[in-house]
Design an enzyme around this catalytic site. Structure first.
Site, PDB file in Angstrom:
ATOM      1  N   CYS A 353     -57.326 -24.240  50.650  1.00 35.33           N
ATOM      2  CA  CYS A 353     -56.664 -23.558  49.540  1.00 35.33           C
ATOM      3  C   CYS A 353     -57.731 -22.794  48.772  1.00 35.33           C
ATOM      4  O   CYS A 353     -58.854 -23.280  48.602  1.00 35.33           O
ATOM      5  CB  CYS A 353     -55.966 -24.581  48.641  1.00 35.33           C
ATOM      6  SG  CYS A 353     -55.087 -23.840  47.243  1.00 35.33           S
ATOM      7  N   GLU A 387     -56.993 -21.641  56.397  1.00 35.38           N
ATOM      8  CA  GLU A 387     -55.741 -22.268  56.827  1.00 35.38           C
ATOM      9  C   GLU A 387     -54.601 -21.281  56.690  1.00 35.38           C
ATOM     10  O   GLU A 387     -54.505 -20.547  55.713  1.00 35.38           O
ATOM     11  CB  GLU A 387     -55.487 -23.520  55.981  1.00 35.38           C
ATOM     12  CG  GLU A 387     -54.291 -24.334  56.424  1.00 35.38           C
ATOM     13  CD  GLU A 387     -54.170 -25.648  55.673  1.00 35.38           C
ATOM     14  OE1 GLU A 387     -53.031 -26.079  55.416  1.00 35.38           O
ATOM     15  OE2 GLU A 387     -55.220 -26.222  55.343  1.00 35.38           O
TER      16      GLU A 387
END
Length: 497
Positions: A353, A387
């Protein structure tokens, strides 16, 4: 789905005629469409929820042809009760939208994978709605902090300009520094891509998260007044507050100003609770173990959830390391942004993140965060990739970073008359071959000639690179990184109460 929705634009409320009549503050209800003042202009808006706060009754409004990020809680005085209100049709509206009088999290109809995005049209900049700077307060009970001005104003370079709220988590520079090629005949262009992503709504894969109503109206964070864009799971009692106060060092949150001032008079933390692994004259980086500093990391995730629509968890921090970027002043290290990283990623991700706080967006900090993540991957001797899926402007920021670095490497190889390949680019820059190949394809730099694939550099990219060289950009100095890849036991990589 209506044709307008397929084109990326949508009007509030269902199609077809609705009953219209006058309403009052007591009769207006969830599902009604009224004229609501926004930016000095009356706009058509659907009421999604109603709540009573300490300052009075408020209505959560979704404005016609506006991005979901611009939904907001409005007071009674901003609703024009002199004009007719469109009333919801119980027979048609309720089955379609699942909205009721007591609904606080209206559900949207989901049709396939495309329904994960809620389309909307962005009509104007929302810089004034993202963050408002105000002078540094003196946190003492006897001398409460000064009231923040209602509109942004220019500050010293350290405070910087007011950023726009149209970036989700990164900062795409508003200049021509990106090295992506514009296709002719209505193809890809940087401007069109930014506009498409900014107005396209959420990239979350969880439709229930998308429909959740923003519950915090305003946050006072250091010298800034922040206006959240999305729902964040703070305790329910905080949703009744007009403003919540967050300590910018320990990240503790308070709904009462007096309690917050008392906390600030006692709080001794002046930097993130971790090891400082990088420092130059501009920024510092701290490494924080989510297992050792659970409370601080959970509070950080609560803050980031207000500006990331695709982030769904905030409490599972044990398996992650947090790399926090700060800027130092006489008061301490001020949080600028961060990225988290799994202690052991099965997919080889080097970022889980990533977020640049709104008040620091569009200043190049996002590029520094991305570069730092790849510098750590180089030290580890691994290939890294963020990600997936990336958030909207996060994707643009990574594309820009990949493009700039790949082009720079290819030009250097060309000057030295060296051959290059995708594998060589990948190993040199610590990027995965998939990211390299996709970037080359997007830039039209990979061609098939005489039975083999070749890499070519368009003249337009070379000219753009020369132009961007004139602009000063900050970079991470790899030699300043004081870090060794941490080694964890099996129990420390997961939960271990």
């Amino acid at each position: 789905m209506s044709p307008s929705a397929l084109n990326g634009e949508t009007a509030v409320g269902p199609e077809g005629p609705r009953q219209k009549s006058r309403a009052t503050i007591d009769t207006i209800r969830v599902g009604c469409i009224a004229m609501v003042e926004k930016d000095g202009q009356a706009r058509r808006a659907e009421i999604l929820s109603i709540r009573d706060t300490k300052s009075g009754r408020q209505f959560y409004c979704n404005f016609d042809n506006f991005n979901k990020r611009l939904d907001e809680w409005v007071p009674v005085k901003r609703i024009d009760f002199d004009q007719d209100v469109e009333w919801p049709n119980p027979e048609k509206d309720k089955p379609k939208d699942g909205k009721g009088k007591n609904s606080t999290a209206p559900k949207r109809k989901v049709v396939g994978n495309k329904a994960q995005k809620r389309p909307g049209k962005r009509e104007q900049s929302v810089a004034s709605e993202a963050v408002t700077p105000h002078p540094w307060p003196d946190f003492t009970d006897s001398q409460p902090q000064s009231k923040a001005p209602s509109t942004p104003r220019d500050l010293e370079p350290k405070a910087g300009e007011t950023p726009g709220a149209n970036g989700d988590d990164m900062d795409v520079d508003e200049d021509e520094s990106t090295l992506e090629v514009k296709k002719e005949g209505g193809g890809f262009s940087r401007e069109a891509e930014i506009e498409k992503l900014r107005t396209g709504g959420s990239m979350t894969q969880n439709p229930t998260e998308l429909a959740r109503i923003r519950n915090i109206s305003k946050v006072q964070f250091g010298q800034w007044d922040l206006f959240p864009w999305y729902f964040s799971p703070y305790p329910e009692a905080f949703t009744q507050e007009d403003v919540i106060f967050i300590c910018e060092f320990c990240l503790s949150y308070y709904g009462d100003k007096k309690s917050f001032c008392r906390h600030r008079s006692k709080c001794t933390l002046q930097h993130p609770p971790g090891n400082e692994i990088y420092r130059d004259d501009y920024v510092s980086f701290f490494e924080i173990d989510g297992r050792r500093q659970r409370t601080w990391c959970r509070n950080l995730c609560l803050i980031s959830k207000m500006f990331l629509d695709h982030k769904t968890l905030y409490y599972d921090v044990d398996p992650f390391l947090f790399y926090v970027m700060t800027q130092k002043s006489e008061k301490g290290h001020h949080l600028v942004g961060y990225f988290s990283k799994e202690k052991e990623s099965a997919d080889g991700y080097n970022v889980a993140c990533i977020l640049t706080l709104p008040q620091y967006q569009r200043k190049g900090f996002g590029r520094l965060l991305i570069q730092f993540s790849y510098e750590l991957s180089k030290i580890e001797g691994k290939l890294g990739s963020p990600e997936k899926p990336l958030s909207d402007l996060g994707l643009l920021s990574y594309r820009q970073y990949w493009s700039e670095n790949i082009l720079e490497l290819l030009l250097e190889c060309n000057e030295r008359d060296e051959k290059s390949s995708i594998e060589q680019i990948s190993s040199t820059l610590a990027m995965t071959t998939q990211d390299v190949e996709h970037t080359l394809q997007a830039l039209k730099m990979q061609v098939y000639h005489k039975g083999e694939h070749k890499l070519v550099i368009p003249e337009s990219l070379i000219k753009l690179r020369e132009k961007t060289k004139q602009k000063q950009k900050r970079f991470i100095a790899p030699e300043r990184i004081q870090w060794k890849p941490p080694v964890f036991t099996a129990s420390s990589r997961t939960w271990g109460w």
